[in-house]
Write an enzyme that holds these catalytic residues in place. Structure first.
Site, mmCIF file in Angstrom:
data_model
loop_
_atom_site.group_PDB
_atom_site.id
_atom_site.type_symbol
_atom_site.label_atom_id
_atom_site.label_comp_id
_atom_site.label_asym_id
_atom_site.label_seq_id
_atom_site.Cartn_x
_atom_site.Cartn_y
_atom_site.Cartn_z
ATOM 1 N N HIS A 1 -7.436 9.599 -1.919
ATOM 2 C CA HIS A 1 -6.744 9.569 -0.630
ATOM 3 C C HIS A 1 -7.570 10.207 0.496
ATOM 4 C CE1 HIS A 1 -2.334 9.387 0.985
ATOM 5 N NE2 HIS A 1 -3.199 9.109 1.937
ATOM 6 N N TYR B 1 3.180 9.830 -0.745
ATOM 7 C CA TYR B 1 4.298 9.304 0.044
ATOM 8 C C TYR B 1 5.637 9.502 -0.670
ATOM 9 C CZ TYR B 1 0.467 6.718 2.389
ATOM 10 O OH TYR B 1 -0.700 6.357 3.031
ATOM 11 N N ASP C 1 0.844 -1.196 0.000
ATOM 12 C CA ASP C 1 0.000 0.000 0.000
ATOM 13 C C ASP C 1 0.878 1.243 0.000
ATOM 14 O OD1 ASP C 1 -2.941 1.091 0.771
ATOM 15 O OD2 ASP C 1 -1.411 2.279 1.781
ATOM 16 N N LYS D 1 -2.679 5.827 -4.338
ATOM 17 C CA LYS D 1 -3.772 6.757 -4.033
ATOM 18 C C LYS D 1 -3.590 8.082 -4.758
ATOM 19 C CE LYS D 1 -3.595 4.776 0.610
ATOM 20 N NZ LYS D 1 -2.159 4.640 0.915
HETATM 21 P P1 NDP Z 1 1.071 1.470 11.902
HETATM 22 O O1 NDP Z 1 -0.081 1.358 12.837
HETATM 23 O O2 NDP Z 1 1.273 0.454 10.862
HETATM 24 O O3 NDP Z 1 2.364 1.572 12.831
HETATM 25 C C1 NDP Z 1 3.647 1.750 12.309
HETATM 26 C C2 NDP Z 1 4.572 2.031 13.498
HETATM 27 O O4 NDP Z 1 4.565 0.890 14.368
HETATM 28 C C3 NDP Z 1 5.995 2.280 13.088
HETATM 29 O O5 NDP Z 1 6.528 3.237 13.988
HETATM 30 C C4 NDP Z 1 6.662 0.917 13.296
HETATM 31 O O6 NDP Z 1 8.025 1.085 13.621
HETATM 32 C C5 NDP Z 1 5.885 0.373 14.479
HETATM 33 N N1 NDP Z 1 5.782 -1.081 14.416
HETATM 34 C C6 NDP Z 1 5.446 -1.836 13.340
HETATM 35 N N2 NDP Z 1 5.436 -3.138 13.665
HETATM 36 C C7 NDP Z 1 5.762 -3.213 14.979
HETATM 37 C C8 NDP Z 1 5.915 -4.288 15.878
HETATM 38 N N3 NDP Z 1 5.713 -5.546 15.474
HETATM 39 N N4 NDP Z 1 6.266 -4.007 17.151
HETATM 40 C C9 NDP Z 1 6.474 -2.726 17.558
HETATM 41 N N5 NDP Z 1 6.342 -1.665 16.738
HETATM 42 C C10 NDP Z 1 5.982 -1.909 15.457
HETATM 43 O O7 NDP Z 1 1.003 2.959 11.294
HETATM 44 P P2 NDP Z 1 1.008 3.643 9.845
HETATM 45 O O8 NDP Z 1 0.479 5.006 10.083
HETATM 46 O O9 NDP Z 1 2.289 3.490 9.163
HETATM 47 O O10 NDP Z 1 -0.119 2.857 9.027
HETATM 48 C C11 NDP Z 1 0.161 1.735 8.209
HETATM 49 C C12 NDP Z 1 -0.105 2.073 6.765
HETATM 50 O O11 NDP Z 1 -1.417 2.590 6.587
HETATM 51 C C13 NDP Z 1 0.789 3.173 6.195
HETATM 52 O O12 NDP Z 1 2.110 2.750 5.965
HETATM 53 C C14 NDP Z 1 0.019 3.551 4.967
HETATM 54 O O13 NDP Z 1 0.233 2.599 3.932
HETATM 55 C C15 NDP Z 1 -1.413 3.503 5.481
HETATM 56 N N6 NDP Z 1 -1.899 4.827 5.926
HETATM 57 C C16 NDP Z 1 -2.877 5.422 5.183
HETATM 58 C C17 NDP Z 1 -3.389 6.654 5.521
HETATM 59 C C18 NDP Z 1 -4.450 7.255 4.692
HETATM 60 O O14 NDP Z 1 -4.747 8.448 4.872
HETATM 61 N N7 NDP Z 1 -5.059 6.520 3.776
HETATM 62 C C19 NDP Z 1 -2.879 7.387 6.698
HETATM 63 C C20 NDP Z 1 -1.885 6.657 7.453
HETATM 64 C C21 NDP Z 1 -1.427 5.422 7.072
HETATM 65 P P3 NDP Z 1 9.209 0.362 12.758
HETATM 66 O O15 NDP Z 1 9.030 0.795 11.334
HETATM 67 O O16 NDP Z 1 10.454 0.880 13.389
HETATM 68 O O17 NDP Z 1 9.012 -1.112 12.938
#
Ligand code: NDP
Length: 281
Positions: free
Chosen positions: A112, A56, A51, A81
Site C-alpha cells: 500500500h 479500508y 480496488d 493491498k
Molecule cells: P476519487 O477521485 O475517485 O473521487 C471520489 C469522490 O468524487 C467522492 O466524493 C465521490 O462522491 C465523488 N464523485 C465520484 N464520481 C463523481 C461524479 N461523476 N460527479 C461528481 N462527483 C463524483 O477519489 P478516491 O480518493 O476515492 O480515489 C478512488 C480510489 O482510489 C479509492 O476508492 C481507492 O480505491 C483508491 N485510492 C488509493 C489510495 C492509495 O494509497 N493506494 C489512496 C486513495 C485512493 P460520491 O461517492 O458521493 O459520488
C-alpha cells in the site's frame, strides 16, 4: 452517451501478460456496513474491476457482493493491498485478505505504501513473490512508490512490479514518476483520479463537458484513459457510478488532453510517500 457493458471497458496488458480492465471501481472511504450494497450496485452497473485494501476495513463487504453477484470469477479483477503495519507479516496478512474476500486467488496485490522508515518493503515483496509463484496472486505491484523506492525494490527482487498505484488527477499528475514507471514496464494506476471531486469544476474540464454533452467526471476519466492510465474512481451513488463507467465512450483529441494537462498545479491531496509512516493504513 450510451451505457457500456463490461465488454466495452478496454484492458491494459501488464508486464506478465495479465489483462486488467482499465476502468475499475475504488472503495476507499465506503463504510463497511454499506460496502456490499455499493459494490453490488457497481457490479450491476457493469464494473468488473474492484480496488480495495485491508486498511479500508471493507474487504468482507466486497467479498459478500462478489459472492452474491453470481458473476464468474474469471470475469472479475480484484485488487487488495498490504497494510503498512503488516509489512513484517505479509504472508499472514495476505491470507487474511484472501479469506475476507472469500477468494481462492487475488488478481492484484499491492504494497500500500513504501514506509521507507520501516525498512520492510523488500522483505514483504519477497513474501508476495512466493504467492505469485504459487498462483495465489496473478500479478503483484506497489502503491505510492517514488522512483527511489522502486530502485531499492528492483535491486533486491526477482519480479518487476506489474503496477504502481499513485495519486494522479489533472491538478497533480506526477508525470516524471509515471514516465519512469512506464520505462520500467510498470503500469500506472491513478488513485483519486477525480481529485476526490475537486478537479471537476476546472474551466477546461467544464468546457469540454459542454462540448461533448458529457459530465466533468467523464472528461477527467477520458483524459486518464487517453494516456493509457488505469483509473479506479469511487462513487457511492449508482447514477454517478454509471456515469463514470460510460467515460470509456468519450475520446478526447490530443490537443484536448493537453488542455486538461495544463491544470497541473502540484497540489497533492494524499500523504507524501517519502515521509508517510502511518501504520493504521
Ligand atoms: P476519487 O477521485 O475517485 O473521487 C471520489 C469522490 O468524487 C467522492 O466524493 C465521490 O462522491 C465523488 N464523485 C465520484 N464520481 C463523481 C461524479 N461523476 N460527479 C461528481 N462527483 C463524483 O477519489 P478516491 O480518493 O476515492 O480515489 C478512488 C480510489 O482510489 C479509492 O476508492 C481507492 O480505491 C483508491 N485510492 C488509493 C489510495 C492509495 O494509497 N493506494 C489512496 C486513495 C485512493 P460520491 O461517492 O458521493 O459520488
Amino acid at each position: 452517451m450510451s451505457q457500456p457493458t463490461e465488454n466495452t471497458v478496454p484492458t491494459v496488458t501488464l508486464n506478465n501478460g495479465v489483462e486488467i480492465p482499465q476502468l475499475g471501481f475504488g472503495v476507499f472511504q465506503i463504510p463497511p456496513a454499506e460496502t456490499q450494497r455499493v459494490v453490488e450496485d457497481a457490479l450491476e452497473a457493469g464494473y468488473r474491476h474492484i480496488d480495495t485494501a485491508a486498511a479500508y476495513r471493507n474487504e468482507a463487504g466486497v467479498g459478500a457482493a462478489l459472492a452474491a453477484s453470481g458473476i464468474r470469477r474469471e470475469e472479475l479483477f480484484i485488487t487488495t493491498k498490504l497494510r503498512n503495519g503488516e509489512q513484517g507479516e505479509a504472508s499472514d496478512a495476505f491470507n487474511r485478505s484472501r479469506d475476507a474476500l472469500g477468494l481462492d486467488y487475488l488478481d492484484l496485490y499491492l504494497i500500500h505504501w513504501p514506509v521507507p522508515s520501516q525498512g520492510l518493503f523488500t522483505g514483504a515483496w519477497k513474501e508476495m513473490e512466493k504467492f505469485y509463484a504459487d498462483k495465489s496472486i496473478r500479478a503483484i505491484g506497489v502503491s505510492n512508490f517514488l522512483s527511489d523506492h522502486l530502485d531499492t525494490l528492483l535491486a533486491a527482487s526477482e519480479i518487476v512490479p506489474a503496477v504502481n498505484q499513485i495519486e494522479i488527477h489533472p491538478t497533480f499528475q506526477q508525470q516524471d514518476l509515471a514516465a519512469n514507471n512506464r520505462s520500467l514496464g510498470i503500469a500506472v494506476e491513478a488513485y483519486s483520479p477525480l481529485g476526490q471531486g475537486a478537479d471537476l469544476t476546472a474551466a477546461p474540464v467544464e468546457a469540454l463537458a459542454g462540448k461533448y454533452g458529457a459530465t466533468p467526471a467523464q472528461v477527467v476519466l477520458a483524459w486518464h484513459l487517453a494516456q493509457g492510465t488505469i483509473v479506479i474512481p469511487k462513487s457511492s451513488d449508482s447514477t454517478r457510478m454509471r456515469e463514470n463507467l460510460a467515460a470509456v465512450s468519450l475520446t478526447l483529441t490530443p490537443a484536448e488532453v493537453d488542455e486538461v494537462s495544463a491544470l497541473e498545479s502540484g497540489g497533492r491531496i494524499g500523504a507524501d510517500p517519502a515521509v508517510a509512516a502511518f501504520t493504521q493504513m
